[in-house]
Design an enzyme around this catalytic site. Structure first.
Site, PDB file in Angstrom:
ATOM      1  N   CYS A 334      45.585  47.763  47.839  1.00 54.51           N
ATOM      2  CA  CYS A 334      44.151  47.674  48.303  1.00 54.51           C
ATOM      3  C   CYS A 334      44.221  48.114  49.702  1.00 54.51           C
ATOM      4  O   CYS A 334      43.110  49.036  49.980  1.00 54.51           O
ATOM      5  CB  CYS A 334      43.554  46.528  47.846  1.00 54.51           C
ATOM      6  SG  CYS A 334      43.979  45.926  46.486  1.00 54.51           S
ATOM      7  N   ARG A 363      56.551  41.808  44.622  1.00 54.07           N
ATOM      8  CA  ARG A 363      55.891  40.557  44.187  1.00 54.07           C
ATOM      9  C   ARG A 363      57.133  39.733  44.256  1.00 54.07           C
ATOM     10  O   ARG A 363      57.970  40.037  43.043  1.00 54.07           O
ATOM     11  CB  ARG A 363      54.723  40.480  43.293  1.00 54.07           C
ATOM     12  CG  ARG A 363      53.440  41.212  43.708  1.00 54.07           C
ATOM     13  CD  ARG A 363      52.566  41.203  42.815  1.00 54.07           C
ATOM     14  NE  ARG A 363      51.660  42.033  43.075  1.00 54.07           N
ATOM     15  CZ  ARG A 363      50.265  42.534  42.395  1.00 54.07           C
ATOM     16  NH1 ARG A 363      50.542  41.851  41.053  1.00 54.07           N
ATOM     17  NH2 ARG A 363      49.731  43.294  42.515  1.00 54.07           N
ATOM     18  N   GLN A 381      52.071  50.530  40.192  1.00 57.40           N
ATOM     19  CA  GLN A 381      50.573  50.454  39.685  1.00 57.40           C
ATOM     20  C   GLN A 381      50.112  51.631  39.573  1.00 57.40           C
ATOM     21  O   GLN A 381      50.102  52.286  40.223  1.00 57.40           O
ATOM     22  CB  GLN A 381      49.654  49.384  40.352  1.00 57.40           C
ATOM     23  CG  GLN A 381      50.205  47.816  40.485  1.00 57.40           C
ATOM     24  CD  GLN A 381      49.283  47.074  41.329  1.00 57.40           C
ATOM     25  OE1 GLN A 381      49.018  47.320  42.465  1.00 57.40           O
ATOM     26  NE2 GLN A 381      48.678  45.987  41.041  1.00 57.40           N
ATOM     27  N   ASP A 383      47.117  52.712  40.272  1.00 61.43           N
ATOM     28  CA  ASP A 383      46.165  52.154  40.906  1.00 61.43           C
ATOM     29  C   ASP A 383      44.981  52.825  41.363  1.00 61.43           C
ATOM     30  O   ASP A 383      45.043  54.226  41.636  1.00 61.43           O
ATOM     31  CB  ASP A 383      46.771  51.452  42.416  1.00 61.43           C
ATOM     32  CG  ASP A 383      45.890  50.329  42.722  1.00 61.43           C
ATOM     33  OD1 ASP A 383      45.130  49.867  42.068  1.00 61.43           O
ATOM     34  OD2 ASP A 383      46.586  49.335  43.545  1.00 61.43           O
ATOM     35  N   HIS A 385      40.696  53.124  43.528  1.00 66.28           N
ATOM     36  CA  HIS A 385      39.547  52.088  44.048  1.00 66.28           C
ATOM     37  C   HIS A 385      38.618  53.200  44.196  1.00 66.28           C
ATOM     38  O   HIS A 385      38.893  54.415  44.686  1.00 66.28           O
ATOM     39  CB  HIS A 385      40.201  51.391  45.425  1.00 66.28           C
ATOM     40  CG  HIS A 385      41.183  50.495  45.351  1.00 66.28           C
ATOM     41  ND1 HIS A 385      42.627  50.794  45.399  1.00 66.28           N
ATOM     42  CD2 HIS A 385      41.089  49.193  45.185  1.00 66.28           C
ATOM     43  CE1 HIS A 385      43.039  49.685  45.217  1.00 66.28           C
ATOM     44  NE2 HIS A 385      42.222  48.688  45.404  1.00 66.28           N
ATOM     45  N   LYS A 465      34.673  41.188  36.319  1.00 62.14           N
ATOM     46  CA  LYS A 465      35.702  42.145  35.954  1.00 62.14           C
ATOM     47  C   LYS A 465      35.685  42.302  34.320  1.00 62.14           C
ATOM     48  O   LYS A 465      35.215  41.470  33.671  1.00 62.14           O
ATOM     49  CB  LYS A 465      36.922  41.829  36.267  1.00 62.14           C
ATOM     50  CG  LYS A 465      37.669  40.820  35.607  1.00 62.14           C
ATOM     51  CD  LYS A 465      39.240  40.387  36.069  1.00 62.14           C
ATOM     52  CE  LYS A 465      39.732  38.982  35.448  1.00 62.14           C
ATOM     53  NZ  LYS A 465      41.133  38.764  35.584  1.00 62.14           N
ATOM     54  N   HIS A 511      38.408  48.071  41.900  1.00 58.94           N
ATOM     55  CA  HIS A 511      39.687  48.213  41.755  1.00 58.94           C
ATOM     56  C   HIS A 511      39.795  48.636  40.424  1.00 58.94           C
ATOM     57  O   HIS A 511      39.042  48.144  39.309  1.00 58.94           O
ATOM     58  CB  HIS A 511      40.373  46.891  41.773  1.00 58.94           C
ATOM     59  CG  HIS A 511      40.328  46.263  43.060  1.00 58.94           C
ATOM     60  ND1 HIS A 511      41.018  46.405  44.136  1.00 58.94           N
ATOM     61  CD2 HIS A 511      39.450  45.309  43.630  1.00 58.94           C
ATOM     62  CE1 HIS A 511      40.892  45.775  45.342  1.00 58.94           C
ATOM     63  NE2 HIS A 511      39.857  44.994  45.139  1.00 58.94           N
TER      64      HIS A 511
END
Length: 637
Positions: A334, A363, A381, A383, A385, A465, A511
């Site tokens: 992000c 992680r 990911q 991902d 945005h 979400k 996201h």
């Protein structure tokens, strides 16, 4: 005195009255326990609050929790009787969705899978004894003395962490004693059918600095038929285990010498990922997403600004020091996407800005929770945005959700559970922002005619979400796609755009991940398809098998023909029997076998065998090309 409502009638209940005593008073028979204000209590537990009470009978789903909890104690007692009271130290023994487990330390003994039948037999013996299960409540010091005398140091640890005002209760069955809140059945003979399934390791309190205990799992149902049906399901789960399939298909490797939870993609896995990622990128470009690539590390101040160091540091790897500055490997993409947005001042005319990346993040996960591709320490990911104006939110969410559902259907998933998580008590952002965001989520789900559930207060502190769970071929639901508002990062990074009024405004930020991660989604796909991936996604789509060495030249011509049309085909030239080659190809889950012998060479044909459908007969090269081409078309119901 408490006031309890049963069947619409309010009763006064004296302090100390148990659930069983109350049910006796109102004429309830054969109950195993009760629900009081939603809490499950056994018959021996005193009623200590006002509220609505309802009996739990064996036919009720809640009865399984009572029965399974008692089985965890029966298993603990069996362990003590087998290995000795003084060497078995008890941790915790809760219920699970389908059964129970107990964490134990057994001095000098490593319990193995082959020991489970012996433990089961001892449990059955305890069940036959029909021992009364008796609840007692103790003062703190009394409880400490009891468990000191039993040399149960893990129980003492629990007692010392219990709040002073909380009740401390124990349950006894024969000479077995355990610290427990309950609930339990009245006698050991009142349990159902069970099976011990496997053993795992578990750190005490989930802390790797504390001892590793042995966790013994079991499943339990009221009837033997239900149990056997579930065991058959577990056999199917085992058959579909993505770790086993990944090794058989030579897709990926996780090597403890390199690092737990770190995935190495083997050549066939590399081909699979290329296909998957190319498809992902093409579909995003079609929908106006802009592809970006961001670094794997960033300075500490980036993660301070984003809030990760404050709220997420326990899941981040330790910092590296470079030129007297700290850098962290990224746990999320992000902040880098925010940096792309802020690389220049944005106008409302540029919005919505849709930034997408297949970004690898790292992680720190405890070793005990790592599980093949499903739970790893380094993963990619899918991902994105999306930064937009308030006026664009409804259209953005609708388009994003529609894209996610379409993408999941491409991979063969048709059954979804959708959850909308709303504002929690501790939340940032204005009431207006939350209402607009939640409204847009509901509108999108309803416009696509998806059924959904509301998870009241279940949103993150920074925004509501949508979560999508997908149902696999054997009925399991997997958490997959997420569409998440974020009111936090736009504030922390002072994100702005210039509106039509020439003033600066704060954008909305969303996201979004469809697969969640490439690794986990691959694990789900492998188990959903039992390793037989769809033709367009399979790293090897077909294997050519010449019946003998004299057919190899023809087989190689066919190989070049299919490869020239971009099909992923290989040839088995080994000096093996045809049956052995076919068996090996089947085990490798290759979608199609192309067998060539004398007749095929003479007539320039191919005998086609499908892994899923069996023998498809002979085809000419042109017919085979047309057939394979049709299989590569994306079809969505």
């Amino acid at each position: 005195m408490f006031k309890v409502v049963f069947n619409g009638v309010e009763y006064n209940v004296k302090e100390g009255t148990t659930v069983g005593q109350f049910f006796e008073r109102v004429g309830v028979r054969d109950a195993l326990g009760a629900k009081l204000n939603g809490k499950i209590l056994d018959l021996q537990t005193p009623i200590r609050e006002n509220g609505h009470i309802a009996p739990i009978y064996q036919k009720d789903p809640e009865s399984l929790e009572i029965m399974r909890h008692s089985l965890s104690h029966i298993m603990a007692q069996a362990l003590k009787e087998i290995y000795g009271k003084k060497v078995v130290h008890l941790g915790v023994g809760p219920t699970t969705e389908e059964g129970f487990y107990y964490d134990v330390e057994v001095e000098g003994v490593r319990i193995k899978e082959e020991d489970l039948p012996k433990i089961e037999e001892k449990m059955k013996d305890i069940i036959k004894r029909n021992l009364p299960i008796v609840r007692r409540e103790l003062e703190r010091e009394e409880a400490i003395k009891l468990f000191e005398s039993l040399n149960e140091h893990y129980k003492l640890d629990i007692i010392r962490r219990i709040d002073a005002q909380d009740i401390i209760s124990i349950y006894e069955q024969g000479d077995f004693v355990d610290l427990c809140r309950g609930p339990h059945v009245p006698h050991t003979g009142m349990v159902g059918a069970f099976k011990l399934t496997h053993i795992a390791g578990a750190y005490w309190q989930g802390d790797p600095s504390k001892p590793m205990l042995q966790r013994i799992y079991g499943i339990a149902y009221w009837s033997q038929e239900e149990l056997e049906e579930r065991l058959r399901f577990y056999e199917e789960v085992k058959r579909r285990d993505h770790r086993k399939l990944g090794a058989e298909l030579e897709l990926f490797l996780i090597d403890e010498d390199i690092g737990g939870g770190l995935v190495i993609w083997l050549p066939k896995g590399g081909i699979y990922r290329k296909i998957l990622e190319d498809f992902w990128k093409e579909e995003h470009l079609k929908r106006g997403y802009q592809l970006i690539y961001t670094p794997h590390v960033g300075k500490a101040h980036l993660w301070q600004t984003s809030g990760h160091l404050e709220y997420y540091r326990q899941n981040m790897y330790p910092p590296m020091e470079m030129e007297k500055e700290e850098y962290f490997v990224k746990p999320m993409n992000c902040p880098f996407h925010v940096a792309v947005y802020k690389s220049k001042l944005r106008s409302y005319k540029e919005l919505p800005l849709k930034l997408a990346e297949l970004g690898t993040v790292y992680r720190y996960e405890l070793s005990g929770v790592l599980h093949g591709l499903m739970r790893v320490r380094g993963f990619t990911q899918d991902d994105a945005h999306i930064i937009c104006t308030p006026e664009q939110v409804d259209d953005v969410i609708h388009e994003t959700l529609d894209f996610a559902i379409w993408m999941l259907k491409v991979f063969g998933f048709e059954d979804f559970k959708v959850y909308i998580s709303t504002r929690p008590p501790e939340a940032i952002g204005s009431q207006e922002q939350w209402e607009k965001a939640e409204s847009s989520l509901k509108k999108a789900v309803e416009s696509l005619k998806l059924s959904y559930e509301i998870d009241e207060g279940g949103g993150a502190f920074y925004g509501p979400k949508i979560d999508i769970k997908i149902k696999d071929a054997i009925g399991r639901f997997w958490q997959c796609s997420t569409i998440q508002f974020d009111f936090n990062l736009p504030e922390r990074f002072d994100m702005e755009y210039v509106g039509p009024d020439n003033r600066r405004h704060r954008p909305y930020m969303i996201h979004r991940a469809i697969f969640g991660s490439i690794e986990r989604f691959t694990g789900i796909l492998l188990e959903h398809y039992a390793g037989l991936l769809p033709f367009w996604l399979a790293p090897v789509q077909a294997r050519i098998i010449p019946i003998s060495s004299k057919h190899v030249t023809y087989a190689k011509e066919l190989l070049e023909f299919l490869r020239s049309h971009k099909f992923r085909v290989e040839i088995d030239e080994r000096n093996e029997r045809l049956s052995a080659k076919v068996r090996d190809a089947e085990l490798s889950k290759i979608p199609y076998l192309l067998i060539v012998g004398d007749r095929e060479v003479e007539n320039r044909l191919v005998s086609v065998r499908s892994k899923a459908e069996g023998d498809l007969g002979q085809k000419s090269w042109e017919e085979l090309l047309e057939f394979f081409t049709s299989l590569t078309e994306i079809k969505v119901c």
